[in-house]
Design an enzyme around this catalytic site. Structure first.
Site, short mmCIF file in Angstrom:
data_model
loop_
_atom_site.label_atom_id
_atom_site.label_comp_id
_atom_site.label_asym_id
_atom_site.label_seq_id
_atom_site.Cartn_x
_atom_site.Cartn_y
_atom_site.Cartn_z
N CYS A 179 4.80 1.88 9.36
CA CYS A 179 4.92 3.25 8.88
C CYS A 179 5.92 4.04 9.73
O CYS A 179 5.81 4.06 10.96
CB CYS A 179 3.57 3.94 8.90
SG CYS A 179 3.65 5.65 8.29
N PRO B 20 0.84 -1.20 0.00
CA PRO B 20 0.00 0.00 0.00
C PRO B 20 0.87 1.25 0.00
O PRO B 20 1.83 1.35 0.77
CB PRO B 20 -0.79 -0.11 1.32
CG PRO B 20 -0.65 -1.53 1.74
CD PRO B 20 0.67 -2.00 1.22
N MET B 21 0.55 2.21 -0.86
CA MET B 21 1.28 3.47 -0.91
C MET B 21 0.27 4.60 -1.04
O MET B 21 -0.58 4.57 -1.94
CB MET B 21 2.28 3.48 -2.07
CG MET B 21 3.45 2.53 -1.89
SD MET B 21 4.61 2.54 -3.29
CE MET B 21 3.70 1.52 -4.48
N ALA B 22 0.36 5.56 -0.16
CA ALA B 22 -0.61 6.66 -0.12
C ALA B 22 -0.61 7.43 -1.43
O ALA B 22 0.44 7.81 -1.95
CB ALA B 22 -0.28 7.61 1.03
N GLN C 239 -5.33 -2.46 3.66
CA GLN C 239 -4.47 -2.31 4.82
C GLN C 239 -5.11 -1.33 5.80
O GLN C 239 -5.57 -0.26 5.41
CB GLN C 239 -3.07 -1.81 4.45
CG GLN C 239 -2.13 -1.84 5.65
CD GLN C 239 -0.74 -1.34 5.34
OE1 GLN C 239 -0.54 -0.15 5.15
NE2 GLN C 239 0.23 -2.25 5.29
N LYS D 289 2.17 -6.07 8.57
CA LYS D 289 3.44 -5.63 8.01
C LYS D 289 4.16 -4.81 9.08
O LYS D 289 3.55 -3.97 9.74
CB LYS D 289 3.23 -4.77 6.76
CG LYS D 289 4.54 -4.33 6.12
CD LYS D 289 4.30 -3.43 4.91
CE LYS D 289 5.63 -2.94 4.34
NZ LYS D 289 5.45 -1.99 3.22
N ASN E 41 10.28 -7.61 2.29
CA ASN E 41 10.04 -6.29 1.71
C ASN E 41 11.31 -5.44 1.85
O ASN E 41 11.96 -5.46 2.88
CB ASN E 41 8.85 -5.64 2.42
CG ASN E 41 8.55 -4.23 1.92
OD1 ASN E 41 8.29 -3.33 2.70
ND2 ASN E 41 8.58 -4.02 0.62
N ASP F 132 14.02 -3.08 -1.11
CA ASP F 132 15.05 -3.12 -2.16
C ASP F 132 14.76 -4.15 -3.25
O ASP F 132 15.68 -4.80 -3.76
CB ASP F 132 16.43 -3.36 -1.56
CG ASP F 132 16.90 -2.21 -0.68
OD1 ASP F 132 16.20 -1.18 -0.66
OD2 ASP F 132 17.94 -2.34 -0.02
N ARG G 5 8.15 0.73 -3.79
CA ARG G 5 8.71 1.76 -4.66
C ARG G 5 9.22 1.24 -5.99
O ARG G 5 9.27 1.98 -6.98
CB ARG G 5 9.82 2.49 -3.92
CG ARG G 5 9.36 3.30 -2.72
CD ARG G 5 10.55 3.85 -1.93
NE ARG G 5 11.35 2.80 -1.34
CZ ARG G 5 12.63 2.90 -1.03
NH1 ARG G 5 13.28 4.03 -1.28
NH2 ARG G 5 13.29 1.90 -0.48
#
Length: 385
Positions: free
Chosen positions: A113, A28-30, A82, A155, A216, A218, A241
């Site tokens: 986070c 999940p990414m805002a 999430q 996570k 998670n 790299d 990313r």
């Protein structure tokens, strides 16, 4: 052209009654992993595509911003969300709402986070320091989701910093609480997104618990995911990313985990252009053209990273306000330009420097239990995790 081989790799991910055809999860990414982006990635390859993180209090109290984030594409057959929270009561109630009212098939809890506005309230990566509170939150969430046979995962990160590690205890508590799987970002809260992810910690957690561990950190190319699983014994990977401006990474990941030698052909700028337009169209389909185009602007620099597109064109693309304008501007790109191989394996998205200090509630480090103690999050607080 690069060649990836896969041997003795997991070919699927099983989370309770949810079977994922490829052991790959979109983190999940805002502002990124909305319904449009999840659809775009799913069109490229199999995986579990998780909605932007939402707050438990916001959902329970009917916050409009929170509810607007809970939008799913019509082809999204496995709804995954999430959830963030510090109060066991709110987290349990929110998990039940997701299962009962939104038909969610998988719930993930955010304990990773590193954003100060979250950690200063004891949330995200700060919460696992309080082992007792962590257990209370997990027990409330599992009690809610188990009634609907919905798997609950979490996570987390290694810990607050190298002197305050929490991941092994978090794994044990998660397993004891009935959590289905745990994803570990191999960085501390202090590191945020800087430095290098510690894959050895992921391997250590794999040896420490019996539930599946997802790695998670790299994963920039499919070969990184393969290497992580081979080195750590993880049941799968979580990708964040690395897929920014490159949704086709999920195609490469699906191929890499398929069990047969695969050949990956890097896209030309013309093919990237097609992907950009498809992304914008999906955003407009879900949000309306004006808002969809505004949402797309942030993705332009990621898609064009390393290509020769001039500054004037990039600037115009970053101000696009209609699909017609976007299409016309994209026509100015050289469709035959080869993908910049110099960008392969390079970090994408936010990095920054380590935090000078981890922002925590006053006295947070004084004890490691914290049962019955929590700092309430804002109803409309949101972050990508």
């Amino acid at each position: 052209m690069s060649v990836t081989t896969a041997a003795s790799l997991p070919t699927e991910l099983v989370l309770g009654n949810v079977r994922v055809e490829t052991p790959v999860v979109l983190a999940p990414m805002a502002g990124i992993t909305n319904a449009a982006y999840r659809r775009l990635c799913a069109e490229q390859g199999a995986g579990l595509y998780v909605c932007e993180m939402i707050t438990s209090r916001g959902l329970v109290e009917g916050d409009e911003t929170t509810k607007k984030m809970l939008v799913f594409d019509e082809l999204e057959t496995v709804r995954s969300v999430q959830l963030y929270g510090t109060d066991p009561k709110y987290v349990g109630q929110a998990a039940e709402i997701l299962c009962n009212e939104y038909g969610v098939a998988h719930v993930d809890l955010n304990f990773g986070c590193p954003v100060p506005k979250v950690t200063r309230k004891g949330g995200g990566g700060a919460l696992p320091w309080k082992r007792g509170l962590l257990a209370e939150v997990l027990e409330a969430a599992v009690a809610a989701t188990s009634k609907y046979d919905v798997p609950l995962t979490i996570k987390t990160r290694k810990g607050l910093d190298d002197d305050h590690l929490t991941y092994l205890d978090a794994g044990r508590i998660a397993q004891e609480s009935g959590v289905t799987a745990i994803a570990l970002h191999g960085r501390t809260v202090e590191q945020a997104y800087s430095g290098t992810a510690d894959w050895d910690a992921i391997a250590e957690l794999v040896d420490h618990v019996d539930i599946p561990v997802l790695g998670n950190g790299d994963i920039w190319e499919a070969k990184d995911a393969v290497r992580m699983v081979e080195q750590t014994g993880a049941a799968g990977v979580v990708v964040g990313r690395g897929c920014l401006g490159r949704p086709w990474l999920f195609r490469d990941l699906a191929a890499a985990f398929s069990g047969t030698p695969t050949t990956t052909v890097l896209p030309t700028l013309g093919e990237v252009r097609t992907m950009m337009l498809r992304h914008a169209e999906l955003l407009c389909e879900h949000m309306g053209e004006e808002r969809g185009c505004k949402e797309f602007r942030k993705h332009v620099s990621w898609y064009l990273k390393g290509f020769r597109a001039g500054g004037t064109l990039r600037h115009s693309l970053a101000l696009v306000d209609s699909l017609a304008t976007l299409s016309a501007l994209l026509d100015e790109l050289d469709p035959d330009e080869a993908f910049p191989v110099s960008e392969l394996g390079a970090p994408r998205g936010r990095q920054g420097a380590p935090r000078k200090r981890v922002v925590l509630p006053e006295g947070w480090l004084d004890d490691q239990d914290g049962r019955g103690i929590h700092v309430q999050e804002d109803a409309n607080e949101a972050t990508g995790g």
